[in-house]
Design an enzyme around this catalytic site. Structure first.
Site, short mmCIF file in Angstrom:
data_model
loop_
_atom_site.label_atom_id
_atom_site.label_comp_id
_atom_site.label_asym_id
_atom_site.label_seq_id
_atom_site.Cartn_x
_atom_site.Cartn_y
_atom_site.Cartn_z
N ARG A 164 0.73 -1.04 -0.01
CA ARG A 164 -0.03 -0.02 0.08
C ARG A 164 0.81 1.33 0.22
NH1 ARG A 164 -3.19 -3.69 -0.67
NH2 ARG A 164 -5.42 -3.60 -0.09
N SER A 236 -11.03 -0.89 2.62
CA SER A 236 -10.29 -0.80 4.04
C SER A 236 -9.99 0.60 4.40
CB SER A 236 -9.00 -1.69 3.72
OG SER A 236 -9.25 -2.90 3.30
N GLU A 333 -5.49 3.83 6.06
CA GLU A 333 -4.94 3.59 4.59
C GLU A 333 -5.73 4.70 3.67
OE1 GLU A 333 -5.82 1.48 0.84
OE2 GLU A 333 -6.70 0.08 2.33
N1 EPU Z 1 -10.90 -10.93 9.69
C1 EPU Z 1 -11.71 -10.99 10.65
N2 EPU Z 1 -12.67 -10.12 11.11
C2 EPU Z 1 -13.01 -9.24 9.96
C3 EPU Z 1 -12.32 -9.01 8.84
C4 EPU Z 1 -11.10 -9.95 8.72
O1 EPU Z 1 -11.65 -11.96 11.64
O2 EPU Z 1 -13.95 -8.42 10.30
C5 EPU Z 1 -9.96 -11.85 9.38
C6 EPU Z 1 -10.27 -12.79 8.35
O3 EPU Z 1 -10.93 -13.94 8.90
C7 EPU Z 1 -8.88 -13.37 7.71
C8 EPU Z 1 -7.95 -12.10 7.98
O4 EPU Z 1 -8.75 -11.21 9.08
O5 EPU Z 1 -8.34 -14.28 8.47
C9 EPU Z 1 -7.77 -11.17 6.78
O6 EPU Z 1 -9.11 -10.76 6.24
P1 EPU Z 1 -9.25 -10.60 4.49
O7 EPU Z 1 -8.80 -11.79 3.81
O8 EPU Z 1 -10.75 -10.20 4.21
O9 EPU Z 1 -8.36 -9.33 4.10
P2 EPU Z 1 -7.71 -8.18 4.88
O10 EPU Z 1 -6.60 -8.33 5.36
O11 EPU Z 1 -9.06 -7.69 6.00
C10 EPU Z 1 -6.76 -7.02 2.77
C11 EPU Z 1 -6.94 -5.76 1.97
C12 EPU Z 1 -8.23 -5.80 1.24
C13 EPU Z 1 -8.18 -7.04 0.11
C14 EPU Z 1 -8.16 -8.12 1.31
C15 EPU Z 1 -8.12 -9.61 0.37
C16 EPU Z 1 -5.73 -4.26 3.19
C17 EPU Z 1 -5.85 -2.85 4.03
N3 EPU Z 1 -6.86 -4.99 2.84
O12 EPU Z 1 -7.93 -6.92 3.68
O13 EPU Z 1 -8.34 -4.57 0.45
O14 EPU Z 1 -9.31 -6.98 -0.51
O15 EPU Z 1 -6.90 -8.34 1.73
O16 EPU Z 1 -6.91 -9.78 -0.23
O17 EPU Z 1 -4.55 -4.75 3.04
C18 EPU Z 1 -8.85 -2.25 0.43
O18 EPU Z 1 -7.62 -2.34 0.31
O19 EPU Z 1 -9.83 -1.30 0.35
C19 EPU Z 1 -9.40 -3.74 0.49
C20 EPU Z 1 -10.48 -4.02 0.60
#
Ligand code: EPU
Length: 337
Positions: A164, A236, A333
């Site tokens: 990012r 995010s 972010e």
């Molecule tokens: N999780 C939870 N609770 C929640 C959300 C997430 O427990 O409410 C856990 C999930 O179960 C998982 C982990 O956290 O084990 C990661 O969650 P997820 O795969 O949904 O991804 P993220 O890290 O929350 C990042 C990006 C997203 C992208 C997803 C998928 C960032 C800041 N965000 O989210 O990007 O879609 O991975 O690759 O890196 C964006 O930048 O706007 C965005 C949506």
């Protein structure tokens, strides 16, 4: 063509749909038009490049000029046996570009399906999802350097992409306007199915074709992330925090179910901010017109009529709760203006 709007309502130009105005909005289509726009630089006052408005929070009226690249178009600029390079104008919708690649059997963009925003914004924060980042396919970025009023381009390496992050958020912040981006896509199949439940979804659809991968990613995203047209949000709101490996390992020992990712930097680990916010009890939390989304805690939402200030206040509350529960600082972010 250059267009100009005075005292413009920007509610529909930001995905949070906060009700703010800007003194002046200038849209342009061709890179050369920036020479004319910046010829009278003093008249612009403070200025900011506004892409699709998907990663920005306006906390007050913008007392200056928003410059919006509106040029569209995809042109083939290079080809060899295994790859094709396209130049895409900054105002093109990101997901339209991904759809074009999938239709043309080109690999590399499919995991980034349905990310809202414009192509010109994609290098700034090196958008990423499901194990892929824009930097994996970007080969050159064409830009206008507003300090010297000249057009130039940077190679992928020169953009100094990281999680990012890029040179456009660091040294070049507020100095350049991205006018088009070159992407090099592969003609040879290279499915990237390692993230979360992508592989399983793709198998359910019949195997790793480009079309199936795009469809799988779209359905995973649609199940978790709110549509900005229905519920104002900027994806995010926070970055996943990168912490010392020792800190992450201690937390993992206490919470074995905690998701933990390797960071690109040695001796560091990346935590899931969504998990931290969720465990801090904030998922689905609502305070008046704003709240934490109930299916993805990383996303803050505007239920309608909220000001940027209300969103900021909520974000501070979320940061405070995560800090209290885990001792971890999470950073926005989203660009805050
Ligand atoms: N999780 C939870 N609770 C929640 C959300 C997430 O427990 O409410 C856990 C999930 O179960 C998982 C982990 O956290 O084990 C990661 O969650 P997820 O795969 O949904 O991804 P993220 O890290 O929350 C990042 C990006 C997203 C992208 C997803 C998928 C960032 C800041 N965000 O989210 O990007 O879609 O991975 O690759 O890196 C964006 O930048 O706007 C965005 C949506």
């Amino acid at each position: 063509m250059i267009r100009e709007f005075i005292n413009h309502d920007i509610r529909d130009l930001n995905s949070f749909h906060v009700e703010q105005k800007c003194n002046r909005l200038i849209t342009f289509e061709r890179a050369e038009e920036l020479d004319e726009i910046f010829a009278d630089r003093a008249s612009l006052g403070e200025w900011y490049t506004l892409g699709g408005g998907n990663n920005i929070l306006f906390t007050k009226d913008f007392q200056g000029t928003l410059i919006h690249p509106a040029g569209k178009g995809i042109a083939i600029v290079g080809e060899d046996e295994t790859s094709l390079t396209i130049e895409v104008q900054a105002g093109e919708e990101w997901d339209d570009m991904v759809a074009w690649c999938v239709e043309h059997e080109l690999w590399g963009a499919e995991n980034l399906s349905l990310i809202p925003g414009t192509v010109g914004a994609s290098p700034v924060q090196n958008i990423g999802a499901y194990g892929a980042e824009a930097k994996d396919i970007i080969s050159r970025v064409h830009l206008f350097d507003t300090t010297e009023c000249r057009h130039l381009s940077l190679s992928c390496k020169e953009c100094r992409f990281a999680y990012r992050d890029s040179i456009f958020k660091q040294e070049l912040r507020g100095k350049t306007i991205i006018t088009s981006v070159e992407f090099t896509l592969s003609k040879i199949a290279q499915p990237n199915l390692h993230y979360g439940d992508v592989c399983q979804k793709v198998e359910e659809l019949g195997g790793p074709t480009l079309k199936n991968i795009r469809q799988a990613i779209c359905s995973i995203r649609n199940a978790k992330l709110p549509d900005t047209k229905v519920l104002g949000n900027a994806g995010s709101f926070f970055k996943n925090p990168i912490v010392e490996k020792g800190v992450a390992d201690t937390m993992k020992a206490e919470h074995p179910e905690m998701p933990l990712y390797p960071a690109a930097v040695a001796e560091k680990s990346k935590l899931a901010a969504g998990w931290l916010i969720d465990q801090a009890g904030m998922k689905g939390y609502r305070n008046g017109k704003v709240g934490v989304h109930d299916r993805q805690a990383l996303v803050l939402v505007n239920y309608g009529g909220a000001s940027g200030g209300e969103v900021i206040e909520l974000s501070r509350e979320v940061q405070r709760r995560v800090k209290e529960c885990f001792g971890i600082e999470i950073e926005p972010e989203v660009n805050i203006l």
